[in-house]
Design a protein around this motif. Structure first.
Motif, mmCIF file in Angstrom:
data_model
loop_
_atom_site.group_PDB
_atom_site.id
_atom_site.type_symbol
_atom_site.label_atom_id
_atom_site.label_comp_id
_atom_site.label_asym_id
_atom_site.label_seq_id
_atom_site.Cartn_x
_atom_site.Cartn_y
_atom_site.Cartn_z
ATOM 1 N N SER A 193 132.298 -1.724 68.348
ATOM 2 C CA SER A 193 133.479 -2.035 69.141
ATOM 3 C C SER A 193 134.742 -1.588 68.404
ATOM 4 O O SER A 193 134.837 -0.444 67.979
ATOM 5 N N ASP A 235 128.591 1.261 70.512
ATOM 6 C CA ASP A 235 129.393 0.855 71.666
ATOM 7 C C ASP A 235 130.853 0.726 71.251
ATOM 8 O O ASP A 235 131.529 -0.263 71.527
ATOM 9 N N THR A 279 131.150 -16.096 75.551
ATOM 10 C CA THR A 279 131.468 -14.681 75.369
ATOM 11 C C THR A 279 130.219 -13.883 75.023
ATOM 12 O O THR A 279 130.017 -12.777 75.541
ATOM 13 N N SER A 301 128.295 -10.880 77.179
ATOM 14 C CA SER A 301 128.281 -9.550 76.561
ATOM 15 C C SER A 301 126.879 -9.055 76.264
ATOM 16 O O SER A 301 126.709 -8.059 75.567
ATOM 17 N N ARG A 302 125.879 -9.747 76.798
ATOM 18 C CA ARG A 302 124.486 -9.378 76.553
ATOM 19 C C ARG A 302 123.743 -9.204 77.870
ATOM 20 O O ARG A 302 124.153 -9.700 78.909
ATOM 21 N N GLY A 355 123.975 -4.931 76.725
ATOM 22 C CA GLY A 355 125.372 -5.186 76.960
ATOM 23 C C GLY A 355 126.195 -4.646 75.798
ATOM 24 O O GLY A 355 125.718 -3.834 74.998
ATOM 25 N N HIS A 356 127.403 -5.136 75.679
ATOM 26 C CA HIS A 356 128.280 -4.669 74.609
ATOM 27 C C HIS A 356 127.731 -5.053 73.235
ATOM 28 O O HIS A 356 127.906 -4.309 72.265
ATOM 29 N N LEU A 357 127.059 -6.185 73.154
ATOM 30 C CA LEU A 357 126.483 -6.618 71.881
ATOM 31 C C LEU A 357 125.108 -5.983 71.711
ATOM 32 O O LEU A 357 124.066 -6.637 71.739
#
Length: 289
Positions: A99, A123, A167, A171-172, A263-265
């Protein structure tokens, strides 16, 4: 699950760091408001593959002390170099940025090419034309004031751990927050972490512009991979994010890979794929004299 590590002073700021394993060094830096334990699944796989894994919390994150100054990409690159010096870690190292820490990792690879074996952007934040509506000083002052106000009314104590878990879930694609509850409480009940995240986020456009400028003056010489998370959605948003990540890889001359479903994570959803990407990229590094 990993427990707390030790503290190393870099540029006068005590940084929390966890060092595990033996072999070539891999440095892992997580995204905004994340902590060292978010790398647990990836770190375990890299240690098993014969790597020394260094995880650290940036100032105001995890267990590290608050930041003395607003962050810049160059200063965060210098922090990584200073941490390697303090640990007497052999180099060159593979640096992994998730990130917003992708800005820091890329800056390190460009400013310290002789110390960089490989670069992995996980990501990563990407800004093709960064701009800010307000001056940096005003944004920083507002972030600090908001952080003090939230702390004064007790919001971190009341809602910090719950906000962290919500959060992470959002994010997953792979489930809830796997972090140990005692560690989450220890980190996210403190105003220090909220203030650290707000301060770092206030300088997001400046760091993006800084990295963009570095691309024109400091070539990237290490092998690199851009690993993007994709949740499998076919809407415009997910497709556009993948396209931007692929364009980033093309600009850097990096290998591109999509982690799906993630996701983002990505480090929590696809730890095996993240570890493989790190190993593949570091193995591509040419021997250095």
């Amino acid at each position: 699950m990993s427990g707390p590590g030790r503290f190393v002073r870099v540029d006068g700021v005590p940084l929390h760091v966890v060092v595990e394993g033996r072999g070539p060094v891999v440095v892992l830096s997580a995204g905004l408001a994340m902590a060292w334990f978010d790398w647990d699944p990836v770190a375990a796989r890299l240690v098993a593959a014969g790597r020394t894994v260094v995880r650290f919390d940036r100032p105001g994150h995890g267990l590290s002390a608050p930041a003395a100054e607003p962050p810049t990409a160059a200063a965060e690159a210098h922090r990584i170099a200073g941490l390697m010096d303090a640990l007497a870690a052999p180099g060159p190292v593979t640096v992994v940025g998730h990130s917003i820490a992708g800005f820091h990792a890329e800056a390190f690879a460009r400013l310290y090419p002789e110390r960089t074996a490989a670069l992995v952007l996980l990501d990563s934040s990407v800004e093709e034309a960064p701009r800010a509506l307000l001056p940096a000083g005003l944004r920083t002052a507002a972030a600090r004031a908001l952080g003090r106000a939230l702390t004064a009314v007790g919001l971190p104590v009341a809602l910090g751990p719950a906000a962290r878990r919500a959060t992470v879930r959002a994010s997953r694609t792979g489930g809830a927050d796997p972090a140990a509850r005692d560690l989450v409480r220890r980190c996210y009940r403190t105003g220090r972490v909220w203030r650290g995240a707000l301060l770092e986020n206030s300088r997001y456009p400046d760091m993006a512009a800084e990295v963009l400028a570095l691309r024109g003056t400091h070539p990237l010489t290490a092998p690199a991979t851009v690993l993007a998370g994709h949740d499998g959605g076919t809407g415009r948003g997910p497709r556009r994010w993948l396209a931007r990540q692929a364009e980033l890889a093309d600009r850097l001359g990096a290998r591109f890979e999509a982690a799906e479903p993630a996701g983002h994570l990505v480090m929590l959803d696809r730890p095996d794929q993240v570890a493989r990407a790190v190993l593949t990229t570091s193995d591509a590094a040419q021997p250095r004299a």
